[in-house]
Design a protein around this motif. Structure first.
Motif, PDB file in Angstrom:
ATOM      1  N   ARG A  72       0.371  -1.367   0.067  1.00 44.00           N
ATOM      2  CA  ARG A  72      -0.072  -0.292  -0.166  1.00 44.00           C
ATOM      3  C   ARG A  72       0.474   1.311  -0.250  1.00 44.00           C
ATOM      4  O   ARG A  72       0.374   2.331  -0.278  1.00 44.00           O
ATOM      5  N   TRP A  73       2.625   0.696   0.675  1.00 42.58           N
ATOM      6  CA  TRP A  73       2.991   2.177   1.231  1.00 42.58           C
ATOM      7  C   TRP A  73       4.506   2.108   0.527  1.00 42.58           C
ATOM      8  O   TRP A  73       4.792   0.631   0.907  1.00 42.58           O
ATOM      9  N   VAL A  74       4.902   2.901   0.219  1.00 40.01           N
ATOM     10  CA  VAL A  74       6.401   2.925   0.126  1.00 40.01           C
ATOM     11  C   VAL A  74       7.121   3.857   1.590  1.00 40.01           C
ATOM     12  O   VAL A  74       6.820   4.962   1.339  1.00 40.01           O
ATOM     13  N   ILE A  75       7.629   3.613   2.401  1.00 34.08           N
ATOM     14  CA  ILE A  75       8.772   4.030   2.793  1.00 34.08           C
ATOM     15  C   ILE A  75       9.808   4.229   3.145  1.00 34.08           C
ATOM     16  O   ILE A  75      10.542   3.689   2.820  1.00 34.08           O
ATOM     17  N   HIS A  76      10.579   5.867   2.759  1.00 38.52           N
ATOM     18  CA  HIS A  76      11.473   6.164   1.451  1.00 38.52           C
ATOM     19  C   HIS A  76      12.409   6.429   3.485  1.00 38.52           C
ATOM     20  O   HIS A  76      12.104   7.094   4.323  1.00 38.52           O
ATOM     21  N   VAL A  77      13.689   5.464   3.155  1.00 40.92           N
ATOM     22  CA  VAL A  77      14.441   5.693   4.474  1.00 40.92           C
ATOM     23  C   VAL A  77      15.963   6.009   3.494  1.00 40.92           C
ATOM     24  O   VAL A  77      16.339   5.927   2.132  1.00 40.92           O
ATOM     25  N   VAL A  78      16.563   7.494   3.634  1.00 46.11           N
ATOM     26  CA  VAL A  78      18.462   7.315   3.638  1.00 46.11           C
ATOM     27  C   VAL A  78      19.093   7.096   4.226  1.00 46.11           C
ATOM     28  O   VAL A  78      19.467   8.127   5.056  1.00 46.11           O
ATOM     29  N   GLY A  79      19.866   5.970   3.814  1.00 48.25           N
ATOM     30  CA  GLY A  79      21.293   5.564   4.400  1.00 48.25           C
ATOM     31  C   GLY A  79      22.206   6.573   4.306  1.00 48.25           C
ATOM     32  O   GLY A  79      22.492   6.722   3.201  1.00 48.25           O
ATOM     33  N   PRO A  80      23.358   6.192   4.874  1.00 52.49           N
ATOM     34  CA  PRO A  80      24.439   7.095   5.170  1.00 52.49           C
ATOM     35  C   PRO A  80      25.560   6.123   4.224  1.00 52.49           C
ATOM     36  O   PRO A  80      24.943   4.829   3.494  1.00 52.49           O
ATOM     37  N   ASN A  81      25.556   6.699   3.315  1.00 57.69           N
ATOM     38  CA  ASN A  81      26.693   6.556   2.201  1.00 57.69           C
ATOM     39  C   ASN A  81      28.151   6.598   3.112  1.00 57.69           C
ATOM     40  O   ASN A  81      28.440   7.228   2.855  1.00 57.69           O
ATOM     41  N   ARG A  82      28.242   5.408   2.882  1.00 50.91           N
ATOM     42  CA  ARG A  82      29.645   4.826   3.914  1.00 50.91           C
ATOM     43  C   ARG A  82      30.577   5.571   2.778  1.00 50.91           C
ATOM     44  O   ARG A  82      32.161   5.467   2.996  1.00 50.91           O
ATOM     45  N   THR A  83      30.332   5.063   1.926  1.00 51.27           N
ATOM     46  CA  THR A  83      31.814   5.299   0.702  1.00 51.27           C
ATOM     47  C   THR A  83      32.147   6.613   0.555  1.00 51.27           C
ATOM     48  O   THR A  83      33.465   7.077   0.019  1.00 51.27           O
ATOM     49  N   ALA A  84      30.970   7.566   1.148  1.00 55.65           N
ATOM     50  CA  ALA A  84      31.668   9.265   0.525  1.00 55.65           C
ATOM     51  C   ALA A  84      31.740   9.752   2.167  1.00 55.65           C
ATOM     52  O   ALA A  84      31.544  10.806   2.595  1.00 55.65           O
ATOM     53  N   GLY A  85      32.055   8.839   3.396  1.00 50.61           N
ATOM     54  CA  GLY A  85      32.721   9.232   3.994  1.00 50.61           C
ATOM     55  C   GLY A  85      31.342   8.861   5.682  1.00 50.61           C
ATOM     56  O   GLY A  85      31.760  10.051   6.865  1.00 50.61           O
ATOM     57  N   GLN A  86      30.268   8.618   4.683  1.00 48.30           N
ATOM     58  CA  GLN A  86      29.354   9.025   6.210  1.00 48.30           C
ATOM     59  C   GLN A  86      29.549   7.806   6.965  1.00 48.30           C
ATOM     60  O   GLN A  86      28.552   6.329   6.374  1.00 48.30           O
ATOM     61  N   THR A  87      30.030   7.663   8.167  1.00 53.44           N
ATOM     62  CA  THR A  87      30.080   6.378   9.130  1.00 53.44           C
ATOM     63  C   THR A  87      29.529   6.476  10.723  1.00 53.44           C
ATOM     64  O   THR A  87      29.880   5.654  11.118  1.00 53.44           O
ATOM     65  N   ASP A  88      29.174   7.059  10.354  1.00 51.17           N
ATOM     66  CA  ASP A  88      28.412   7.537  11.954  1.00 51.17           C
ATOM     67  C   ASP A  88      26.596   6.173  11.466  1.00 51.17           C
ATOM     68  O   ASP A  88      25.244   6.820  11.026  1.00 51.17           O
ATOM     69  N   ARG A  89      26.390   5.606  12.417  1.00 48.79           N
ATOM     70  CA  ARG A  89      26.316   4.505  12.698  1.00 48.79           C
ATOM     71  C   ARG A  89      24.784   4.707  12.971  1.00 48.79           C
ATOM     72  O   ARG A  89      23.522   4.073  12.873  1.00 48.79           O
ATOM     73  N   ASP A  90      25.007   5.752  13.841  1.00 41.73           N
ATOM     74  CA  ASP A  90      23.276   6.575  14.755  1.00 41.73           C
ATOM     75  C   ASP A  90      22.872   6.849  12.906  1.00 41.73           C
ATOM     76  O   ASP A  90      21.193   6.537  12.856  1.00 41.73           O
ATOM     77  N   LEU A  91      22.540   7.062  11.990  1.00 44.69           N
ATOM     78  CA  LEU A  91      22.360   7.997  11.481  1.00 44.69           C
ATOM     79  C   LEU A  91      21.506   6.596   9.906  1.00 44.69           C
ATOM     80  O   LEU A  91      20.321   6.122   9.660  1.00 44.69           O
ATOM     81  N   LEU A  92      22.661   5.090  10.491  1.00 48.66           N
ATOM     82  CA  LEU A  92      21.994   4.279   9.987  1.00 48.66           C
ATOM     83  C   LEU A  92      20.606   3.219  10.574  1.00 48.66           C
ATOM     84  O   LEU A  92      19.542   2.935  10.181  1.00 48.66           O
ATOM     85  N   THR A  93      21.106   3.037  12.050  1.00 51.23           N
ATOM     86  CA  THR A  93      20.178   2.756  12.962  1.00 51.23           C
ATOM     87  C   THR A  93      19.053   3.187  12.370  1.00 51.23           C
ATOM     88  O   THR A  93      17.600   3.044  12.764  1.00 51.23           O
ATOM     89  N   SER A  94      18.588   4.998  12.068  1.00 56.78           N
ATOM     90  CA  SER A  94      17.765   5.511  12.495  1.00 56.78           C
ATOM     91  C   SER A  94      16.492   5.384  11.921  1.00 56.78           C
ATOM     92  O   SER A  94      15.832   5.964  11.135  1.00 56.78           O
TER      93      SER A  94
END
Length: 164
Positions: A72-94
């Motif tokens: 019925r729905w798509v829930i969009h999330v934006v995960g961290p791009n580790r290859t671009a230097g985004q290494t904060d795990r909290d961004l992933l768990t959020s």
């Protein structure tokens, strides 16, 4: 909440909501995002443009129609791009916690998740699995089934082991 694992294509899951590992622009992309937009048709992109004119921040979640998908729905999330230097795990768990919060707002009882950031965004598979399982287990929600959809044997085996 029951956490299940299946091997397959997230676009074919018959659930209330499918989680999309999107990019910040919210205009479609590669990997899971491209597959969801292709299978769901133009209604998803149209809803993304309308609901997210400035895109979506890393670690955040929002929803759109699912278009032609069996959900019925798509829930969009934006995960961290580790290859671009985004290494904060909290961004992933959020991403997982935020997707569950959106699912609760929508009244979704079954939600299919990909392994966020584990593909082209380069998050190590073992930690991507751990982040998903820990967050899904530790987040209060009305969702009854969180289905982790593994695209490939390595992801499937890692998810099964983490839930054992």
């Amino acid at each position: 909440m029951e956490i299940t694992v299946v091997r397959g294509d997230i676009t074919e899951q018959r659930v209330d909501a499918i989680v999309n590992a999107a990019n910040n622009a919210m205009r479609g992309g590669g990997g899971v995002d491209g597959a969801i937009h292709r299978a769901g048709g133009p209604a998803i992109l149209e809803d993304c443009v309308r609901r997210f004119p400035d895109g979506l921040a890393t670690g955040h979640a929002g929803w759109t129609t699912a278009g032609d998908l069996p959900a019925r729905w798509v829930i969009h999330v934006v995960g961290p791009n580790r290859t671009a230097g985004q290494t904060d795990r909290d961004l992933l768990t959020s991403c997982y916690a935020g997707a569950l919060a959106v699912a609760d707002e929508l009244g979704a009882r079954s939600v299919a998740f990909p392994l966020v950031s584990a593909g082209v965004y380069g998050w190590p598979l073992d930690d991507a699995v751990a982040a998903a399982v820990e967050t899904l287990r530790g987040t209060p929600t009305g969702v009854e089934e969180a289905r982790l959809v593994a695209f490939g044997d390595a992801a499937y085996d890692a998810l099964v082991a983490a839930l054992a």
